[in-house]
Write an enzyme that holds these catalytic residues in place. Structure first.
Site, short mmCIF file in Angstrom:
data_model
loop_
_atom_site.label_atom_id
_atom_site.label_comp_id
_atom_site.label_asym_id
_atom_site.label_seq_id
_atom_site.Cartn_x
_atom_site.Cartn_y
_atom_site.Cartn_z
N THR A 145 0.82 -1.22 0.00
CA THR A 145 0.00 0.00 0.00
C THR A 145 0.85 1.26 0.00
O THR A 145 2.05 1.25 0.31
CB THR A 145 -0.94 0.02 1.21
N ASP A 146 0.19 2.37 -0.33
CA ASP A 146 0.84 3.69 -0.31
C ASP A 146 0.49 4.40 1.00
O ASP A 146 -0.10 3.82 1.90
CB ASP A 146 0.44 4.50 -1.55
N MET A 147 0.82 5.67 1.08
CA MET A 147 0.58 6.46 2.30
C MET A 147 -0.90 6.54 2.67
O MET A 147 -1.24 6.71 3.83
CB MET A 147 1.14 7.87 2.14
N GLY A 195 -2.96 4.06 2.33
CA GLY A 195 -3.44 2.73 2.66
C GLY A 195 -4.10 2.01 1.50
O GLY A 195 -4.76 0.99 1.67
N ILE A 196 -3.91 2.53 0.29
CA ILE A 196 -4.46 1.95 -0.93
C ILE A 196 -3.33 1.25 -1.67
O ILE A 196 -2.18 1.70 -1.66
CB ILE A 196 -5.07 3.06 -1.82
#
Length: 131
Positions: free
Chosen positions: A15-17, A19-20
């Site tokens: 995930t990215d920052m 949360g995706i």
């Protein structure tokens, strides 16, 4: 053809920052699914490499239709076909809860380790239905 299914659980590292799932990780997920199919078909990529032949991805068409988050269970469905004696095409979807969130058409070719294009080996063409 019945689609091949490969399951993925989304981990924190995917995930990215926000949360995706980071967009490039969908390419990693579908690569794992393709690698699994190749292995299950009995294609020995190490033996191919010993004969100076490797698979390379020459084209990816990707559509992002939704998103996944930490902990989601994803299901990658893959169908494949021989597009020619030199191209192997995969159609792949990533689903979450039965809904397509990513779709891709991926074209693989064979080449030597120095980058010279070659035909798919005869045994591979036979397995995927192209003589």
């Amino acid at each position: 053809m019945t689609p091949h299914t490969y399951n993925v659980t989304v981990f924190y590292e995917d995930t990215d920052m926000a949360g995706i799932v980071y967009y490039a990780n969908y390419l990693r997920f579908i690569e794992r699914a393709r690698s699994t199919i190749v292995e299950e078909m009995g294609i020995d990529q190490l033996a191919m490499r010993a004969e100076d032949i490797v698979f390379a991805i020459s084209r990816v068409e990707a559509d992002y239709k939704g998103s996944a988050r930490l902990g989601d269970q994803l299901f990658i469905e893959t169908t494949h076909e021989a597009a020619s004696a030199v191209r192997w095409v995969f159609n792949q979807t990533v689903k979450r809860d039965g809904v397509v969130i990513f779709a891709a058409k991926v074209t693989a070719v064979c080449m030597t380790t120095s980058g010279k294009p070659v035909r798919l080996p005869a045994e591979v063409r036979a397995l995927i239905g192209k003589s």
